[in-house]
Design an enzyme around this catalytic site. Structure first.
Site, PDB file in Angstrom:
ATOM      1  N   LYS A 122      -3.513  10.895   5.428  1.00 34.90           N
ATOM      2  CA  LYS A 122      -3.235  10.035   6.580  1.00 34.90           C
ATOM      3  C   LYS A 122      -2.056  10.639   7.335  1.00 34.90           C
ATOM      4  O   LYS A 122      -0.899  10.520   6.894  1.00 34.90           O
ATOM      5  CB  LYS A 122      -2.902   8.623   6.104  1.00 34.90           C
ATOM      6  CG  LYS A 122      -3.910   8.064   5.083  1.00 34.90           C
ATOM      7  CD  LYS A 122      -3.258   6.982   4.228  1.00 34.90           C
ATOM      8  CE  LYS A 122      -4.057   6.676   2.973  1.00 34.90           C
ATOM      9  NZ  LYS A 122      -5.370   6.141   3.172  1.00 34.90           N
ATOM     10  N   ASP A 174       1.670  17.266  19.891  1.00 35.02           N
ATOM     11  CA  ASP A 174       2.146  18.511  20.485  1.00 35.02           C
ATOM     12  C   ASP A 174       2.659  19.441  19.391  1.00 35.02           C
ATOM     13  O   ASP A 174       2.028  19.596  18.356  1.00 35.02           O
ATOM     14  CB  ASP A 174       3.206  18.207  21.545  1.00 35.02           C
ATOM     15  CG  ASP A 174       2.644  17.369  22.693  1.00 35.02           C
ATOM     16  OD1 ASP A 174       1.415  17.417  22.904  1.00 35.02           O
ATOM     17  OD2 ASP A 174       3.406  16.655  23.359  1.00 35.02           O
ATOM     18  N   HIS A 178      -8.692  11.640   2.185  1.00 34.04           N
ATOM     19  CA  HIS A 178      -7.887  10.421   2.090  1.00 34.04           C
ATOM     20  C   HIS A 178      -6.511  10.596   2.716  1.00 34.04           C
ATOM     21  O   HIS A 178      -5.710   9.664   2.737  1.00 34.04           O
ATOM     22  CB  HIS A 178      -7.765  10.024   0.608  1.00 34.04           C
ATOM     23  CG  HIS A 178      -7.235   8.646   0.382  1.00 34.04           C
ATOM     24  ND1 HIS A 178      -5.972   8.416  -0.132  1.00 34.04           N
ATOM     25  CD2 HIS A 178      -7.786   7.428   0.591  1.00 34.04           C
ATOM     26  CE1 HIS A 178      -5.773   7.121  -0.243  1.00 34.04           C
ATOM     27  NE2 HIS A 178      -6.856   6.492   0.200  1.00 34.04           N
ATOM     28  N   HIS A 232       0.809  -1.207   0.000  1.00 36.90           N
ATOM     29  CA  HIS A 232       0.000   0.000   0.000  1.00 36.90           C
ATOM     30  C   HIS A 232       0.850   1.268   0.000  1.00 36.90           C
ATOM     31  O   HIS A 232       0.342   2.371   0.151  1.00 36.90           O
ATOM     32  CB  HIS A 232      -0.914  -0.043   1.235  1.00 36.90           C
ATOM     33  CG  HIS A 232      -2.044   0.921   1.221  1.00 36.90           C
ATOM     34  ND1 HIS A 232      -2.179   1.925   2.158  1.00 36.90           N
ATOM     35  CD2 HIS A 232      -3.106   1.056   0.394  1.00 36.90           C
ATOM     36  CE1 HIS A 232      -3.273   2.615   1.925  1.00 36.90           C
ATOM     37  NE2 HIS A 232      -3.860   2.118   0.861  1.00 36.90           N
ATOM     38  N   LYS A 282       3.289   4.468  -1.070  1.00 29.89           N
ATOM     39  CA  LYS A 282       3.367   5.476  -2.136  1.00 29.89           C
ATOM     40  C   LYS A 282       4.703   6.184  -1.970  1.00 29.89           C
ATOM     41  O   LYS A 282       4.874   7.012  -1.066  1.00 29.89           O
ATOM     42  CB  LYS A 282       2.230   6.501  -2.053  1.00 29.89           C
ATOM     43  CG  LYS A 282       0.833   5.931  -2.335  1.00 29.89           C
ATOM     44  CD  LYS A 282       0.142   5.496  -1.098  1.00 29.89           C
ATOM     45  CE  LYS A 282      -1.289   5.027  -1.396  1.00 29.89           C
ATOM     46  NZ  LYS A 282      -1.900   4.381  -0.224  1.00 29.89           N
ATOM     47  N   ASP A 323      16.946  10.407  -8.245  1.00 32.21           N
ATOM     48  CA  ASP A 323      18.399  10.590  -8.133  1.00 32.21           C
ATOM     49  C   ASP A 323      18.917  10.415  -6.715  1.00 32.21           C
ATOM     50  O   ASP A 323      20.052  10.810  -6.404  1.00 32.21           O
ATOM     51  CB  ASP A 323      18.824  11.971  -8.655  1.00 32.21           C
ATOM     52  CG  ASP A 323      18.746  12.077 -10.170  1.00 32.21           C
ATOM     53  OD1 ASP A 323      18.726  11.021 -10.834  1.00 32.21           O
ATOM     54  OD2 ASP A 323      18.699  13.209 -10.680  1.00 32.21           O
TER      55      ASP A 323
END
Length: 478
Positions: A398, A403, A396, A223, A225, A230
Protein backbone atom coordinates in the site's frame (compact mmCIF):
# COMPACT_ATOMS: atom_id res chain seq x y z
CA UNK A 1 -55.52 -16.27 13.66
CA UNK A 2 -58.40 -14.70 11.75
CA UNK A 3 -58.11 -13.18 8.33
CA UNK A 4 -58.69 -9.74 9.88
CA UNK A 5 -55.77 -10.26 12.29
CA UNK A 6 -53.45 -11.33 9.47
CA UNK A 7 -54.44 -8.26 7.47
CA UNK A 8 -53.89 -6.00 10.49
CA UNK A 9 -50.43 -7.39 11.20
CA UNK A 10 -49.49 -7.14 7.53
CA UNK A 11 -50.62 -3.52 7.41
CA UNK A 12 -48.73 -2.76 10.62
CA UNK A 13 -45.55 -4.36 9.26
CA UNK A 14 -45.76 -2.48 5.97
CA UNK A 15 -46.36 0.76 7.85
CA UNK A 16 -43.35 0.11 10.07
CA UNK A 17 -41.16 -0.39 7.00
CA UNK A 18 -42.21 2.99 5.60
CA UNK A 19 -41.65 4.64 8.95
CA UNK A 20 -38.11 3.22 9.00
CA UNK A 21 -37.50 4.41 5.45
CA UNK A 22 -38.68 7.96 6.21
CA UNK A 23 -36.79 8.24 9.49
CA UNK A 24 -33.58 6.83 8.02
CA UNK A 25 -33.89 9.25 5.10
CA UNK A 26 -33.34 11.98 7.68
CA UNK A 27 -30.86 10.21 9.96
CA UNK A 28 -28.49 8.47 7.54
CA UNK A 29 -27.18 11.50 5.58
CA UNK A 30 -26.34 13.35 8.81
CA UNK A 31 -22.52 13.68 9.12
CA UNK A 32 -21.95 11.03 6.47
CA UNK A 33 -20.38 11.14 3.01
CA UNK A 34 -22.83 11.09 0.07
CA UNK A 35 -21.37 7.76 -1.11
CA UNK A 36 -21.92 6.06 2.25
CA UNK A 37 -25.38 7.63 2.61
CA UNK A 38 -26.46 6.28 -0.78
CA UNK A 39 -25.33 2.78 0.10
CA UNK A 40 -27.17 2.76 3.41
CA UNK A 41 -30.36 4.29 1.97
CA UNK A 42 -30.44 1.69 -0.81
CA UNK A 43 -30.15 -1.03 1.82
CA UNK A 44 -32.90 0.61 3.87
CA UNK A 45 -35.20 0.92 0.88
CA UNK A 46 -35.09 -2.80 0.03
CA UNK A 47 -34.68 -4.32 3.52
CA UNK A 48 -35.81 -1.80 6.14
CA UNK A 49 -35.72 -3.99 9.26
CA UNK A 50 -32.41 -5.78 8.57
CA UNK A 51 -30.90 -2.42 7.60
CA UNK A 52 -32.13 -0.84 10.83
CA UNK A 53 -30.61 -3.62 12.93
CA UNK A 54 -27.30 -3.49 11.09
CA UNK A 55 -27.23 0.31 11.28
CA UNK A 56 -27.70 0.09 15.04
CA UNK A 57 -24.63 -2.16 15.25
CA UNK A 58 -22.22 -0.56 12.75
CA UNK A 59 -24.01 2.48 11.38
CA UNK A 60 -21.73 5.11 12.88
CA UNK A 61 -17.93 5.10 12.59
CA UNK A 62 -17.50 5.79 16.30
CA UNK A 63 -15.67 3.81 18.94
CA UNK A 64 -17.52 2.82 22.13
CA UNK A 65 -17.99 5.53 24.72
CA UNK A 66 -15.28 4.18 27.02
CA UNK A 67 -12.78 4.33 24.17
CA UNK A 68 -13.75 7.89 23.24
CA UNK A 69 -13.37 8.96 26.85
CA UNK A 70 -9.87 7.49 26.99
CA UNK A 71 -8.92 9.23 23.75
CA UNK A 72 -10.15 12.52 25.19
CA UNK A 73 -7.75 11.99 28.11
CA UNK A 74 -4.77 11.44 25.81
CA UNK A 75 -3.63 15.09 25.53
CA UNK A 76 -3.37 15.40 29.31
CA UNK A 77 -1.93 11.94 29.87
CA UNK A 78 0.61 12.44 27.10
CA UNK A 79 1.56 16.06 27.72
CA UNK A 80 5.04 14.92 28.75
CA UNK A 81 5.40 12.64 25.74
CA UNK A 82 4.26 15.36 23.34
CA UNK A 83 6.71 17.82 24.83
CA UNK A 84 9.52 15.26 24.72
CA UNK A 85 8.92 14.48 21.04
CA UNK A 86 8.71 18.19 20.20
CA UNK A 87 11.92 18.96 22.09
CA UNK A 88 13.77 16.04 20.53
CA UNK A 89 12.79 16.93 16.97
CA UNK A 90 12.55 20.73 16.98
CA UNK A 91 16.07 21.12 15.56
CA UNK A 92 15.24 18.67 12.77
CA UNK A 93 12.45 20.65 11.08
CA UNK A 94 13.56 21.29 7.48
CA UNK A 95 12.98 24.22 5.16
CA UNK A 96 10.85 22.60 2.46
CA UNK A 97 9.79 24.19 -0.84
CA UNK A 98 6.40 25.87 -0.72
CA UNK A 99 4.44 23.05 -2.40
CA UNK A 100 5.92 20.41 -0.08
CA UNK A 101 5.57 22.67 2.94
CA UNK A 102 1.83 22.88 2.34
CA UNK A 103 1.59 19.07 2.23
CA UNK A 104 3.60 18.81 5.44
CA UNK A 105 1.33 21.31 7.19
CA UNK A 106 -1.74 19.35 6.08
CA UNK A 107 -0.26 16.12 7.45
CA UNK A 108 0.61 17.80 10.75
CA UNK A 109 -2.90 19.23 11.12
CA UNK A 110 -4.48 15.87 10.34
CA UNK A 111 -2.23 13.69 12.51
CA UNK A 112 -0.44 16.09 14.90
CA UNK A 113 3.13 15.16 13.95
CA UNK A 114 5.60 17.53 12.27
CA UNK A 115 7.97 16.78 9.44
CA UNK A 116 11.51 16.06 10.62
CA UNK A 117 14.87 15.84 8.87
CA UNK A 118 17.79 13.44 9.26
CA UNK A 119 16.09 10.10 8.71
CA UNK A 120 17.43 6.94 7.15
CA UNK A 121 14.87 5.12 4.99
CA UNK A 122 15.18 1.58 3.64
CA UNK A 123 12.51 -0.13 1.53
CA UNK A 124 12.10 -3.87 2.16
CA UNK A 125 10.15 -5.86 -0.43
CA UNK A 126 11.46 -9.36 0.31
CA UNK A 127 8.83 -10.97 2.56
CA UNK A 128 11.06 -13.27 4.60
CA UNK A 129 13.89 -10.77 4.42
CA UNK A 130 11.88 -8.05 6.15
CA UNK A 131 10.97 -10.45 8.96
CA UNK A 132 14.65 -11.37 9.17
CA UNK A 133 15.65 -7.71 9.56
CA UNK A 134 13.02 -7.26 12.27
CA UNK A 135 14.31 -10.31 14.15
CA UNK A 136 17.88 -8.99 13.86
CA UNK A 137 16.83 -5.64 15.33
CA UNK A 138 14.93 -7.33 18.16
CA UNK A 139 18.03 -9.41 18.88
CA UNK A 140 20.00 -6.18 19.10
CA UNK A 141 17.52 -4.41 21.41
CA UNK A 142 18.92 -3.10 24.70
CA UNK A 143 15.93 -1.42 26.37
CA UNK A 144 12.54 -2.08 24.81
CA UNK A 145 10.67 -3.59 21.86
CA UNK A 146 7.18 -2.43 20.87
CA UNK A 147 5.07 -4.26 18.27
CA UNK A 148 1.58 -3.38 17.02
CA UNK A 149 0.14 -5.62 14.29
CA UNK A 150 -3.27 -6.35 12.83
CA UNK A 151 -2.29 -10.02 12.34
CA UNK A 152 0.15 -11.91 14.54
CA UNK A 153 0.05 -15.65 13.78
CA UNK A 154 1.67 -18.61 15.52
CA UNK A 155 2.97 -20.03 12.24
CA UNK A 156 6.61 -20.24 11.12
CA UNK A 157 6.89 -16.47 10.68
CA UNK A 158 5.17 -15.74 13.96
CA UNK A 159 7.43 -18.08 15.90
CA UNK A 160 10.52 -16.39 14.47
CA UNK A 161 9.33 -13.18 16.11
CA UNK A 162 8.08 -14.88 19.31
CA UNK A 163 11.45 -16.55 19.80
CA UNK A 164 13.27 -13.25 19.23
CA UNK A 165 11.06 -11.55 21.82
CA UNK A 166 11.76 -14.37 24.28
CA UNK A 167 15.50 -13.88 23.81
CA UNK A 168 15.08 -10.14 24.35
CA UNK A 169 13.16 -10.67 27.60
CA UNK A 170 15.93 -12.97 28.84
CA UNK A 171 18.40 -10.10 28.28
CA UNK A 172 16.26 -7.79 30.42
CA UNK A 173 14.56 -5.99 27.52
CA UNK A 174 10.96 -4.86 28.10
CA UNK A 175 8.74 -6.18 25.29
CA UNK A 176 5.21 -4.94 24.69
CA UNK A 177 2.88 -6.27 21.97
CA UNK A 178 -0.53 -5.12 20.76
CA UNK A 179 -2.55 -7.41 18.46
CA UNK A 180 -5.89 -6.61 16.86
CA UNK A 181 -8.38 -9.00 18.43
CA UNK A 182 -10.41 -9.64 15.28
CA UNK A 183 -7.63 -9.53 12.71
CA UNK A 184 -5.72 -12.18 14.70
CA UNK A 185 -8.73 -14.09 16.00
CA UNK A 186 -7.58 -17.40 14.45
CA UNK A 187 -4.27 -17.27 16.32
CA UNK A 188 -4.76 -14.86 19.23
CA UNK A 189 -5.29 -17.37 22.10
CA UNK A 190 -2.14 -19.32 21.25
CA UNK A 191 -0.02 -16.26 20.46
CA UNK A 192 -0.96 -14.38 23.63
CA UNK A 193 -0.35 -17.47 25.76
CA UNK A 194 3.06 -18.08 24.15
CA UNK A 195 4.10 -14.45 24.60
CA UNK A 196 2.95 -14.19 28.21
CA UNK A 197 4.75 -17.40 29.14
CA UNK A 198 7.93 -15.78 27.83
CA UNK A 199 7.49 -12.59 29.80
CA UNK A 200 6.12 -10.37 27.04
CA UNK A 201 3.41 -7.85 27.93
CA UNK A 202 0.66 -8.44 25.38
CA UNK A 203 -2.85 -7.09 24.93
CA UNK A 204 -5.60 -7.68 22.38
CA UNK A 205 -6.78 -4.46 20.77
CA UNK A 206 -10.52 -3.75 20.58
CA UNK A 207 -11.77 -7.19 21.71
CA UNK A 208 -15.26 -8.14 20.57
CA UNK A 209 -17.78 -10.24 22.49
CA UNK A 210 -21.48 -10.24 23.23
CA UNK A 211 -20.90 -10.74 26.95
CA UNK A 212 -17.88 -8.47 27.29
CA UNK A 213 -18.34 -5.43 29.50
CA UNK A 214 -16.33 -3.28 27.13
CA UNK A 215 -16.78 -4.89 23.76
CA UNK A 216 -15.69 -3.02 20.65
CA UNK A 217 -17.48 -2.96 17.32
CA UNK A 218 -16.44 -5.71 14.94
CA UNK A 219 -16.00 -3.33 11.99
CA UNK A 220 -13.76 -0.78 13.74
CA UNK A 221 -10.30 -2.31 13.79
CA UNK A 222 -6.71 -1.32 14.49
CA UNK A 223 -5.14 -2.10 11.12
CA UNK A 224 -1.70 -0.62 11.90
CA UNK A 225 1.62 -2.44 11.48
CA UNK A 226 4.32 -0.83 13.62
CA UNK A 227 7.54 -1.99 15.26
CA UNK A 228 9.79 0.24 17.37
CA UNK A 229 13.08 -0.95 18.87
CA UNK A 230 14.80 1.16 21.55
CA UNK A 231 13.21 4.28 20.08
CA UNK A 232 15.86 4.35 17.34
CA UNK A 233 14.65 1.79 14.76
CA UNK A 234 11.13 1.61 13.37
CA UNK A 235 9.15 -0.44 10.88
CA UNK A 236 5.93 0.53 9.12
CA UNK A 237 4.16 -0.80 6.04
CA UNK A 238 1.68 -3.39 4.82
CA UNK A 239 3.17 -6.63 6.14
CA UNK A 240 1.73 -8.55 9.09
CA UNK A 241 3.50 -11.15 11.22
CA UNK A 242 2.20 -14.17 9.34
CA UNK A 243 3.40 -16.48 6.58
CA UNK A 244 3.12 -15.00 3.08
CA UNK A 245 0.88 -17.88 1.99
CA UNK A 246 -1.37 -18.00 5.05
CA UNK A 247 -4.43 -17.87 2.79
CA UNK A 248 -4.77 -21.07 0.72
CA UNK A 249 -3.80 -20.57 -2.90
CA UNK A 250 -2.58 -16.99 -2.35
CA UNK A 251 0.89 -15.62 -1.65
CA UNK A 252 1.29 -11.99 -0.59
CA UNK A 253 3.76 -9.43 -1.86
CA UNK A 254 4.38 -6.57 0.58
CA UNK A 255 6.41 -3.42 1.10
CA UNK A 256 7.86 -2.41 4.46
CA UNK A 257 9.91 0.62 5.45
CA UNK A 258 12.74 0.30 7.95
CA UNK A 259 13.40 3.77 9.32
CA UNK A 260 15.94 5.30 11.66
CA UNK A 261 16.27 8.88 12.88
CA UNK A 262 13.93 11.38 14.56
CA UNK A 263 10.75 10.17 12.85
CA UNK A 264 10.98 6.91 14.84
CA UNK A 265 9.88 8.93 17.88
CA UNK A 266 6.61 9.67 16.08
CA UNK A 267 6.01 5.95 15.48
CA UNK A 268 6.77 5.45 19.17
CA UNK A 269 4.15 8.08 19.98
CA UNK A 270 1.51 6.24 17.92
CA UNK A 271 2.29 2.98 19.72
CA UNK A 272 2.27 4.67 23.13
CA UNK A 273 -1.13 6.22 22.43
CA UNK A 274 -2.62 2.88 21.36
CA UNK A 275 -1.10 1.21 24.43
CA UNK A 276 -2.76 3.81 26.67
CA UNK A 277 -6.13 3.33 24.95
CA UNK A 278 -6.01 -0.40 25.72
CA UNK A 279 -4.33 -0.40 29.14
CA UNK A 280 -4.62 3.19 30.52
CA UNK A 281 -0.88 3.00 31.16
CA UNK A 282 1.08 6.03 29.99
CA UNK A 283 4.41 5.08 28.46
CA UNK A 284 6.30 8.30 29.14
CA UNK A 285 9.66 7.18 30.55
CA UNK A 286 12.56 9.27 29.16
CA UNK A 287 14.37 6.24 27.71
CA UNK A 288 11.38 5.53 25.44
CA UNK A 289 12.03 8.81 23.59
CA UNK A 290 15.82 9.15 23.38
CA UNK A 291 17.50 12.13 21.76
CA UNK A 292 17.50 11.29 18.05
CA UNK A 293 20.60 10.92 15.95
CA UNK A 294 20.83 12.02 12.34
CA UNK A 295 21.02 8.80 10.31
CA UNK A 296 20.25 10.04 6.80
CA UNK A 297 19.00 12.96 4.74
CA UNK A 298 15.32 12.11 4.31
CA UNK A 299 12.56 14.41 5.54
CA UNK A 300 9.62 12.40 6.87
CA UNK A 301 6.59 12.50 9.12
CA UNK A 302 4.03 10.05 10.45
CA UNK A 303 0.27 10.28 9.89
CA UNK A 304 -1.96 8.23 12.19
CA UNK A 305 -5.60 8.14 11.10
CA UNK A 306 -8.85 6.48 12.11
CA UNK A 307 -12.17 7.01 13.87
CA UNK A 308 -10.38 8.65 16.83
CA UNK A 309 -9.45 11.59 14.64
CA UNK A 310 -11.99 14.26 13.61
CA UNK A 311 -11.11 14.09 9.92
CA UNK A 312 -10.71 11.12 7.58
CA UNK A 313 -7.02 11.99 7.44
CA UNK A 314 -5.55 9.52 5.00
CA UNK A 315 -8.34 10.00 2.46
CA UNK A 316 -8.02 13.78 2.52
CA UNK A 317 -4.25 13.55 2.22
CA UNK A 318 -4.33 11.24 -0.81
CA UNK A 319 -6.81 13.54 -2.55
CA UNK A 320 -4.66 16.60 -1.80
CA UNK A 321 -1.46 14.92 -3.01
CA UNK A 322 -3.08 13.86 -6.30
CA UNK A 323 -4.37 17.40 -6.81
CA UNK A 324 -0.86 18.71 -6.18
CA UNK A 325 0.89 16.35 -8.60
CA UNK A 326 2.63 17.86 -11.62
CA UNK A 327 4.24 14.91 -13.42
CA UNK A 328 3.36 11.42 -12.20
CA UNK A 329 1.14 9.67 -9.68
CA UNK A 330 1.36 5.95 -8.89
CA UNK A 331 -1.20 4.47 -6.48
CA UNK A 332 -0.61 0.89 -5.33
CA UNK A 333 -3.27 -0.83 -3.24
CA UNK A 334 -4.91 -4.27 -2.98
CA UNK A 335 -8.37 -2.76 -2.37
CA UNK A 336 -9.60 0.26 -4.32
CA UNK A 337 -13.05 1.59 -3.42
CA UNK A 338 -12.63 5.35 -3.96
CA UNK A 339 -14.94 8.20 -3.07
CA UNK A 340 -16.10 10.68 -5.68
CA UNK A 341 -13.54 13.27 -4.57
CA UNK A 342 -10.62 10.94 -5.28
CA UNK A 343 -12.07 9.85 -8.63
CA UNK A 344 -12.35 13.49 -9.65
CA UNK A 345 -8.83 14.23 -8.42
CA UNK A 346 -7.38 11.42 -10.53
CA UNK A 347 -9.34 12.41 -13.63
CA UNK A 348 -8.43 16.07 -13.19
CA UNK A 349 -4.76 15.18 -12.79
CA UNK A 350 -4.81 13.42 -16.18
CA UNK A 351 -6.41 16.49 -17.77
CA UNK A 352 -3.56 18.60 -16.35
CA UNK A 353 -1.08 16.36 -18.15
CA UNK A 354 -0.12 14.21 -15.16
CA UNK A 355 0.68 10.53 -15.78
CA UNK A 356 -1.60 8.60 -13.41
CA UNK A 357 -1.07 4.89 -12.72
CA UNK A 358 -3.18 2.58 -10.56
CA UNK A 359 -1.55 -0.72 -9.60
CA UNK A 360 -3.93 -3.41 -8.34
CA UNK A 361 -3.72 -7.13 -7.76
CA UNK A 362 -5.13 -9.58 -10.27
CA UNK A 363 -5.30 -12.42 -7.70
CA UNK A 364 -7.96 -11.49 -5.14
CA UNK A 365 -8.88 -12.65 -1.66
CA UNK A 366 -12.12 -10.71 -1.16
CA UNK A 367 -14.61 -11.39 -3.95
CA UNK A 368 -17.25 -8.75 -3.15
CA UNK A 369 -14.65 -6.01 -2.74
CA UNK A 370 -13.04 -7.07 -6.01
CA UNK A 371 -16.36 -6.90 -7.85
CA UNK A 372 -17.08 -3.43 -6.51
CA UNK A 373 -13.55 -2.33 -7.38
CA UNK A 374 -13.90 -3.53 -10.97
CA UNK A 375 -16.97 -1.33 -11.43
CA UNK A 376 -14.73 1.77 -11.33
CA UNK A 377 -12.37 0.67 -14.08
CA UNK A 378 -14.39 1.95 -17.04
CA UNK A 379 -14.58 5.55 -15.88
CA UNK A 380 -10.94 5.51 -14.76
CA UNK A 381 -9.75 4.15 -18.10
CA UNK A 382 -11.98 6.58 -19.98
CA UNK A 383 -10.42 9.42 -17.97
CA UNK A 384 -6.93 8.30 -19.01
CA UNK A 385 -5.83 6.54 -15.83
CA UNK A 386 -3.57 3.56 -16.58
CA UNK A 387 -4.58 0.43 -14.65
CA UNK A 388 -2.05 -2.35 -14.06
CA UNK A 389 -3.16 -5.73 -12.68
CA UNK A 390 -0.24 -7.42 -10.94
CA UNK A 391 -0.30 -11.11 -11.88
CA UNK A 392 2.31 -12.98 -9.83
CA UNK A 393 0.95 -12.75 -6.28
CA UNK A 394 -1.60 -10.90 -4.18
CA UNK A 395 -0.08 -7.42 -4.22
CA UNK A 396 -0.87 -6.38 -0.65
CA UNK A 397 1.54 -3.42 -0.66
CA UNK A 398 0.00 0.00 0.00
CA UNK A 399 1.85 3.07 -1.21
CA UNK A 400 1.70 6.21 -3.29
CA UNK A 401 4.33 8.27 -5.09
CA UNK A 402 3.89 11.84 -6.29
CA UNK A 403 6.29 13.24 -8.90
CA UNK A 404 9.88 12.78 -7.78
CA UNK A 405 9.58 14.10 -4.24
CA UNK A 406 6.83 12.48 -2.16
CA UNK A 407 6.35 8.84 -1.10
CA UNK A 408 3.57 7.55 1.14
CA UNK A 409 3.92 4.03 2.52
CA UNK A 410 1.82 2.45 5.24
CA UNK A 411 -1.06 0.23 6.24
CA UNK A 412 -3.93 2.06 4.56
CA UNK A 413 -5.84 0.77 1.56
CA UNK A 414 -7.56 3.18 -0.81
CA UNK A 415 -11.09 2.37 0.30
CA UNK A 416 -13.84 3.60 2.60
CA UNK A 417 -12.84 1.20 5.36
CA UNK A 418 -9.30 2.55 5.63
CA UNK A 419 -10.51 6.13 5.18
CA UNK A 420 -13.12 6.08 7.96
CA UNK A 421 -13.29 2.82 9.94
CA UNK A 422 -9.79 1.46 10.49
CA UNK A 423 -7.00 2.90 12.58
CA UNK A 424 -4.12 3.22 10.12
CA UNK A 425 -0.60 4.64 10.05
CA UNK A 426 1.37 6.05 7.13
CA UNK A 427 4.91 7.29 6.70
CA UNK A 428 5.27 10.22 4.31
CA UNK A 429 8.75 10.87 2.96
CA UNK A 430 9.85 14.02 1.10
CA UNK A 431 12.99 12.74 -0.58
CA UNK A 432 14.13 12.21 -4.18
CA UNK A 433 16.28 9.19 -3.40
CA UNK A 434 13.51 7.36 -1.55
CA UNK A 435 10.99 8.20 -4.26
CA UNK A 436 13.41 6.90 -6.90
CA UNK A 437 13.69 3.63 -4.94
CA UNK A 438 9.91 3.43 -4.76
CA UNK A 439 9.70 4.13 -8.49
CA UNK A 440 12.02 1.18 -9.10
CA UNK A 441 9.69 -1.03 -7.05
CA UNK A 442 6.73 0.23 -9.03
CA UNK A 443 8.48 -0.46 -12.33
CA UNK A 444 8.80 -4.08 -11.21
CA UNK A 445 5.05 -4.13 -10.69
CA UNK A 446 4.44 -2.70 -14.16
CA UNK A 447 6.66 -5.33 -15.75
CA UNK A 448 4.80 -8.14 -13.98
CA UNK A 449 1.33 -6.73 -14.67
CA UNK A 450 -1.37 -6.89 -17.29
CA UNK A 451 -2.33 -3.36 -18.36
CA UNK A 452 -6.02 -2.94 -19.08
CA UNK A 453 -7.29 -1.22 -22.20
CA UNK A 454 -10.62 0.57 -22.34
CA UNK A 455 -11.76 -1.36 -25.44
CA UNK A 456 -11.00 -4.76 -23.95
CA UNK A 457 -12.58 -3.86 -20.63
CA UNK A 458 -15.78 -2.63 -22.24
CA UNK A 459 -16.03 -5.91 -24.15
CA UNK A 460 -16.41 -8.03 -21.01
CA UNK A 461 -19.69 -9.95 -20.61
CA UNK A 462 -22.87 -8.08 -19.69
CA UNK A 463 -23.41 -10.38 -16.71
CA UNK A 464 -20.07 -9.27 -15.25
CA UNK A 465 -21.03 -5.61 -15.63
CA UNK A 466 -24.34 -6.17 -13.85
CA UNK A 467 -22.80 -8.01 -10.91
CA UNK A 468 -20.02 -5.43 -10.57
CA UNK A 469 -22.43 -2.52 -10.57
CA UNK A 470 -24.63 -4.17 -7.95
CA UNK A 471 -21.51 -4.64 -5.80
CA UNK A 472 -20.66 -0.98 -6.35
CA UNK A 473 -24.00 0.10 -4.94
CA UNK A 474 -23.10 -1.44 -1.59
CA UNK A 475 -19.38 -0.56 -1.79
CA UNK A 476 -19.65 2.22 0.82
CA UNK A 477 -20.70 -0.49 3.32
CA UNK A 478 -17.77 -2.84 2.56
Amino acid sequence: MSRFDVLSWTTLYLASEWIIRLVMLIVVPFRRSPEAAKGWLLFVFFLPWPALLLYHVIGRPNYPRWRRERFARLPKAFAGVTARIAAATERQEPDLPENLRQAAVLIRNLGRFSNVDGNGIELLSDYDGSIGRLVEDIDGAARHVHLLFYIFADDRTGWRVIDALARAVERGVTCRVLIDALGSRAWAPRVTEALRKRGVEVHLVLPVGLLRRRSARADLRNHRKIAVIDGVVGYVGSQNIVDADFKPGITNRELVVRVTGPVVLELQGVFAADWFLETQEALDAPDLFPAPMRTGNAVAQVLPSGPDYPEAGIGLLIEALVHGARRRVVVTTPYFIPNEALLRAMATAVLRGVEVHLVLSKPVDQILVSLAQRSYYTELLAAGVRIHLYKDRLLHAKHLSIDRRISLIGSSNVDMRSFTLNSEVSLIVFDRTVTAALHAEQEEYFAASEELSLETWRARPLASKIVENIARLVSPLL
